[in-house]
Design a protein around this motif. Structure first.
Motif, PDB file in Angstrom:
ATOM      1  N   LEU A 134       0.829  -1.218   0.000  1.00 46.70           N
ATOM      2  CA  LEU A 134       0.000   0.000   0.000  1.00 46.70           C
ATOM      3  C   LEU A 134       0.857   1.260   0.000  1.00 46.70           C
ATOM      4  N   ILE A 137       1.733   2.156  -3.625  1.00 45.42           N
ATOM      5  CA  ILE A 137       0.708   2.412  -4.642  1.00 45.42           C
ATOM      6  C   ILE A 137       0.627   3.932  -4.840  1.00 45.42           C
ATOM      7  N   ILE A 139      -1.131   6.592  -5.044  1.00 48.52           N
ATOM      8  CA  ILE A 139      -2.564   6.812  -4.809  1.00 48.52           C
ATOM      9  C   ILE A 139      -3.118   7.989  -5.609  1.00 48.52           C
ATOM     10  N   VAL A 142      -3.702   6.848  -9.101  1.00 47.61           N
ATOM     11  CA  VAL A 142      -4.824   5.911  -9.188  1.00 47.61           C
ATOM     12  C   VAL A 142      -6.139   6.686  -9.075  1.00 47.61           C
ATOM     13  N   GLN A 143      -6.170   7.645  -8.187  1.00 49.37           N
ATOM     14  CA  GLN A 143      -7.377   8.462  -8.066  1.00 49.37           C
ATOM     15  C   GLN A 143      -7.589   9.308  -9.319  1.00 49.37           C
ATOM     16  N   LEU A 165     -14.586   4.280 -10.271  1.00 50.01           N
ATOM     17  CA  LEU A 165     -13.730   3.820  -9.170  1.00 50.01           C
ATOM     18  C   LEU A 165     -13.538   2.305  -9.163  1.00 50.01           C
ATOM     19  N   PHE A 168     -10.270   0.309 -12.437  1.00 49.93           N
ATOM     20  CA  PHE A 168      -8.905  -0.202 -12.296  1.00 49.93           C
ATOM     21  C   PHE A 168      -8.902  -1.609 -11.687  1.00 49.93           C
ATOM     22  N   ASN A 169      -9.769  -1.818 -10.706  1.00 47.86           N
ATOM     23  CA  ASN A 169      -9.968  -3.150 -10.150  1.00 47.86           C
ATOM     24  C   ASN A 169     -10.324  -4.175 -11.221  1.00 47.86           C
TER      25      ASN A 169
ATOM     26  N   TRP B 185      -9.128  -1.664  -1.359  1.00 41.84           N
ATOM     27  CA  TRP B 185      -9.507  -0.628  -2.314  1.00 41.84           C
ATOM     28  C   TRP B 185     -10.022   0.626  -1.602  1.00 41.84           C
ATOM     29  N   HIS B 189      -9.009   4.485  -2.176  1.00 43.11           N
ATOM     30  CA  HIS B 189     -10.074   5.453  -2.480  1.00 43.11           C
ATOM     31  C   HIS B 189     -10.947   5.627  -1.246  1.00 43.11           C
TER      32      HIS B 189
END
Lengths: 225, 225
Positions: A134, A137, A139, A142-143, A165, A168-169, B185, B189
């Motif tokens: 984490l 990552i 962030i 990603v956001q 949201l 990406f998952n 996740w 987020h």
């Protein structure tokens, strides 16, 4: 446990024995991916790398520092390789998605241990690399990816049934899970031969077409065109 | 280990203590999903279920039989619930896909342990339910699903960049992974709240639109048929 001769993993990465150390790190990762970190002892890592447990402790100090090294020296560079080329402020959504898929497949191509390790030790509850991963990552990026997709929807360019949201998952799932599951899937479909190029074509076809445009009908039931 | 008083798991499912036995089975599954089967002892299962280890052995005999019971009494019925309504000879491809997604989400809605257990103990190399679960996968129907998709492509109804033998894997990935990853996740987020209805809308939008029709461009590096 030995005394902490060094405070962070990787301190010895520049010493003359760094090749042997790096090889042992790769051996450890392969074992972790195959049987899980919790089920792998330092003695087993040493045996698989044909060194003594004392050598493992010499290079990595404690088991915890070995896990730090896995993330800092092997996983974090892959996260950067996937995310650094992303510019969520400028990239067009479809290029952005396609770029992430391509780079994700590239890094798994040369690191066959990655999909299993990712599912088992990062995604899973209780995964032993989760907290460490984490921290690496990116962030903000990603956001920013989610916001980029949302802007594409607002402009009417993208399928508005997609949840920005979750996208990406979904990409991660589509790329990683079939690789981790390749062996069991071959048992179900004996004629199936896993091939990364086929996976890339399939994932890109599904995503590019699935994300683009708007569904003809507002609802899922029969979104035919 | 006690002597094998019964040869298969579930022998006692009809006895008056079957509720308590079933509850203990559910307790065991929740632990297995959370921390992995290899990391869970019979004593921990007993403690979580507030019974003695002797009771666990009384109901399930050996640890191996407890795992048999997990698959035969809890997983196999879910596989049937997902696959039994499928008729690959008659169903239209998009209905077939949508039905699988809907039923997969239904079963995970009432079994929050399912995504983690599936990823960890069936998909993963070395997963301890893999061999047992394989015996309950309706292989003919799964293969029929792939053939159904291939026929849809041959009729020109479906995106011909899709690989029929990978599509079920993709569905499984899209439904299961985001549920198993929901907690991590949320760390990436913080504004994201996992919601199964949102996941269903997202997955159906992506799949229905992604599978239907033909890609606008011939691209995706030679989506030949």
């Amino acid at each position: 446990m030995l005394n902490a001769r060094r405070s962070t993993a990787g301190r010895r990465a520049r010493t003359p024995d760094s090749d042997a150390r790096g090889q042992l790190l790769d051996t450890a990762i392969a074992l972790f991916a195959e049987r899980g970190i919790a089920n792998t002892t330092v003695a087993q890592v040493a045996a698989a790398g044909q060194v003594t447990s004392a050598m493992v402790h010499y290079w990595f100090d404690t088991r915890e520092h070995l896990l730090d090294a896995v993330v800092e020296e092997r996983l974090a560079p892959l996260f950067r390789a996937i995310w650094e080329p992303v510019d969520p402020e400028r990239d067009a959504p479809l290029e952005l998605v396609q770029g992430i898929v391509r780079r994700m497949l590239e890094v798994t191509g040369t690191r066959p241990w990655l999909p299993s390790l990712w599912l088992r030790e990062i995604i899973n509850e209780g995964g032993l690399l989760r907290e460490r991963a984490l921290r690496h990552i990116p962030i903000k990026r990603v956001q920013g990816f989610g916001q980029n997709i949302a802007r594409g929807q607002a402009r009417g360019e993208l399928n508005d049934g997609i949840e920005p949201l979750l996208l990406f998952n979904s990409i991660l799932a589509l790329v990683m899970l079939p690789q981790a599951a390749a062996r069991i899937w071959q048992r179900v479909h004996p004629t199936f031969k896993f091939d990364r190029a086929v996976l890339e074509r399939h994932v890109c076809a599904l995503l590019m077409h699935g994300i683009a445009g708007r569904p003809a009908k507002r609802r899922l039931s029969g979104a035919t065109r």
